[in-house]
Design a protein around this motif. Structure first.
Motif, PDB file in Angstrom:
ATOM      1  N   THR B 118     -16.823  25.633  21.115  1.00 25.12           N
ATOM      2  CA  THR B 118     -16.585  25.187  19.748  1.00 25.12           C
ATOM      3  C   THR B 118     -17.893  24.947  19.010  1.00 25.12           C
ATOM      4  OG1 THR B 118     -14.575  24.093  20.500  1.00 25.12           O
ATOM      5  CG2 THR B 118     -15.436  23.458  18.338  1.00 25.12           C
ATOM      6  N   ILE B 119     -18.803  24.247  19.657  1.00 23.35           N
ATOM      7  CA  ILE B 119     -20.086  23.967  19.026  1.00 23.35           C
ATOM      8  C   ILE B 119     -20.852  25.265  18.786  1.00 23.35           C
ATOM      9  CG2 ILE B 119     -22.301  22.839  19.349  1.00 23.35           C
ATOM     10  CD1 ILE B 119     -20.903  20.606  20.792  1.00 23.35           C
ATOM     11  N   VAL B 122     -19.614  26.768  15.722  1.00 24.56           N
ATOM     12  CA  VAL B 122     -20.178  26.142  14.531  1.00 24.56           C
ATOM     13  C   VAL B 122     -21.531  26.760  14.204  1.00 24.56           C
ATOM     14  CG1 VAL B 122     -21.085  23.999  13.583  1.00 24.56           C
ATOM     15  CG2 VAL B 122     -18.964  23.965  14.886  1.00 24.56           C
ATOM     16  N   LEU B 123     -22.361  26.860  15.208  1.00 25.43           N
ATOM     17  CA  LEU B 123     -23.700  27.420  15.009  1.00 25.43           C
ATOM     18  C   LEU B 123     -23.632  28.878  14.574  1.00 25.43           C
ATOM     19  CD1 LEU B 123     -25.316  25.113  15.335  1.00 25.43           C
ATOM     20  CD2 LEU B 123     -25.224  25.430  17.798  1.00 25.43           C
ATOM     21  N   ILE B 126     -23.161  29.587  10.845  1.00 28.41           N
ATOM     22  CA  ILE B 126     -24.235  29.235   9.919  1.00 28.41           C
ATOM     23  C   ILE B 126     -25.264  30.354   9.889  1.00 28.41           C
ATOM     24  CG2 ILE B 126     -26.064  27.593   9.421  1.00 28.41           C
ATOM     25  CD1 ILE B 126     -24.435  25.558  11.055  1.00 28.41           C
ATOM     26  N   ALA B 141     -19.123  20.648  -2.357  1.00 25.44           N
ATOM     27  CA  ALA B 141     -19.106  21.145  -0.983  1.00 25.44           C
ATOM     28  C   ALA B 141     -18.101  22.273  -0.844  1.00 25.44           C
ATOM     29  CB  ALA B 141     -18.768  20.016  -0.021  1.00 25.44           C
ATOM     30  N   ALA B 142     -18.627  23.466  -0.803  1.00 28.89           N
ATOM     31  CA  ALA B 142     -17.760  24.615  -0.615  1.00 28.89           C
ATOM     32  C   ALA B 142     -17.582  24.878   0.874  1.00 28.89           C
ATOM     33  CB  ALA B 142     -18.364  25.842  -1.295  1.00 28.89           C
ATOM     34  N   ALA B 143     -16.385  25.108   1.271  1.00 27.77           N
ATOM     35  CA  ALA B 143     -16.120  25.363   2.683  1.00 27.77           C
ATOM     36  C   ALA B 143     -16.668  26.732   3.058  1.00 27.77           C
ATOM     37  CB  ALA B 143     -14.620  25.303   2.953  1.00 27.77           C
ATOM     38  N   HIS B 144     -17.659  26.706   3.921  1.00 28.96           N
ATOM     39  CA  HIS B 144     -18.274  27.966   4.331  1.00 28.96           C
ATOM     40  C   HIS B 144     -17.637  28.514   5.594  1.00 28.96           C
ATOM     41  CE1 HIS B 144     -22.125  28.917   2.105  1.00 28.96           C
ATOM     42  NE2 HIS B 144     -21.485  28.058   1.355  1.00 28.96           N
ATOM     43  N   GLY B 145     -17.251  27.634   6.469  1.00 29.31           N
ATOM     44  CA  GLY B 145     -16.671  28.129   7.712  1.00 29.31           C
ATOM     45  C   GLY B 145     -15.566  27.198   8.168  1.00 29.31           C
ATOM     46  N   LEU B 146     -14.690  27.718   8.942  1.00 30.40           N
ATOM     47  CA  LEU B 146     -13.609  26.909   9.456  1.00 30.40           C
ATOM     48  C   LEU B 146     -13.605  27.040  10.971  1.00 30.40           C
ATOM     49  CD1 LEU B 146     -11.726  25.154   7.905  1.00 30.40           C
ATOM     50  CD2 LEU B 146      -9.952  26.884   8.169  1.00 30.40           C
ATOM     51  N   VAL B 147     -13.659  25.924  11.632  1.00 33.84           N
ATOM     52  CA  VAL B 147     -13.726  25.958  13.081  1.00 33.84           C
ATOM     53  C   VAL B 147     -12.528  25.231  13.654  1.00 33.84           C
ATOM     54  CG1 VAL B 147     -15.069  25.359  15.091  1.00 33.84           C
ATOM     55  CG2 VAL B 147     -16.210  25.974  12.968  1.00 33.84           C
ATOM     56  N   THR B 148     -11.862  25.861  14.553  1.00 40.03           N
ATOM     57  CA  THR B 148     -10.699  25.238  15.151  1.00 40.03           C
ATOM     58  C   THR B 148     -10.989  24.847  16.591  1.00 40.03           C
ATOM     59  OG1 THR B 148      -9.334  26.710  13.830  1.00 40.03           O
ATOM     60  CG2 THR B 148      -8.240  25.463  15.562  1.00 40.03           C
ATOM     61  N   LEU B 149     -10.827  23.597  16.847  1.00 40.04           N
ATOM     62  CA  LEU B 149     -11.069  23.089  18.191  1.00 40.04           C
ATOM     63  C   LEU B 149      -9.759  23.096  18.964  1.00 40.04           C
ATOM     64  CD1 LEU B 149     -12.173  19.633  19.433  1.00 40.04           C
ATOM     65  CD2 LEU B 149     -12.453  21.890  20.442  1.00 40.04           C
TER      66      LEU B 149
END
Ligand code: SF4
Ligand code: SF4
Lengths: 152, 152
Positions: B118-119, B122-123, B126, B141-149
DNA sequence: AAATATCCGACTTCTTCGGTCCTCATTCAG
DNA sequence: CTGAATGAGGACCGAAGAAGTCGGATATTT
């Protein structure tokens, strides 16, 4: 880099172990250490730290030991890491003293601070009970948390 | 623990700097180092590493230096960290050799491996261009990425 | 009193990180 | 062709942090 301390690792294991044995009133450090092969004295200090930060309750004397201070679902991995290894920061500048000396000229600390928050959020969304679940029998990936990364 | 290496930090700064100067054909290590106050020789080695992994193009000789090998948006922070600091793992067991000796008895490595993924995700979400954006003027704050854990 | 625990700080050892130095190869200006 | 500028790359060192140990003090039960 970006590596979890073994102490934090051990702490998570111990908490998971405690979460899996909710019946027993208290488990000694030695018991838990033996169950996994962790150096007993080292684990002892870790558990003491967790006790001091309020994640565990301790009881000295015979048949003493440690027990979870609150529900396993209420304890996040973030709290554990924070208790054991101190403040959680990805960069060196955030540490008030002895940070990086080029903080003024640095142009990426703000973006990185957001990355830091995101990762912290991931850790906060993980509870001890998540670790304790018997994951093998449930292969379906259920979404436990949703983390939104917002840059700039 | 969980701290980004300063080398990776410097690498990100340098890449951002390069991304902000797309006009110039090449920037020398010394130029970039002076711009931020980074030890020149240290930055040089970092850039060499990034060159070897294909993130940068280098050109020796006078007026030589480094340039981005691909678009700033195509370079993720994950690649940079991977290039500079080697394989990315939050636990010690993942490293084939000299990992943690209690790997067999450990019951939390699977869940932690998912946290690791997951981490890493995230990286990966970016890019250098994300860092280079002039964030101050755009507070929204525009949502640039969506991460699902997904745990368990 | 004895056995079993937690509690707590000092200490050693080992690895990694941050950084420097030195040498060699490449390229270009003159 | 020669020399300055630059990259490439290894050897090396000191500081810091992590992993683990030791010794002793205190608390609790039997
Ligand atoms: S100031 Fe910049 S270079 Fe220094 S630690 Fe923070 S982010 Fe990294
Ligand atoms: S095997 Fe378990 S204790 Fe050892 S490093 Fe991996 S997760 Fe941590």
């Amino acid at each position: 880099m970006l590596k979890l301390t073994k102490k934090a690792d051990y702490g998570l294991m111990a908490l998971k172990y405690l979460a899996e044995h909710p019946e027993t009133p208290a488990l000694s450090a030695k018991e838990i250490a033996d169950a996994y092969g962790i150096p007993a004295q080292l684990l002892a200090k870790i558990l003491q730290r967790l006790t001091k930060t309020g994640l565990l309750k301790s009881h000295a004397g015979m048949n003493g030991g440690y027990a979870l201070a609150k529900d396993a679902e209420k304890i996040s991995a973030f709290e554990v890491i924070l208790s054991i290894d101190g403040p959680f920061f990805i960069t060196s500048c955030t540490k008030g003293a002895h940070g990086c000396d080029l903080t003024p000229s640095c142009t990426i600390k703000e973006p990185l601070a957001r990355v830091n928050d995101t990762i912290a959020g991931v850790l906060k969304s993980i509870s001890i009970s998540d670790l304790a679940e018997d994951g093998q029998t449930v292969p379906k990936a259920a979404a436990h948390g949703l983390v939104t990364l917002t840059l700039s």
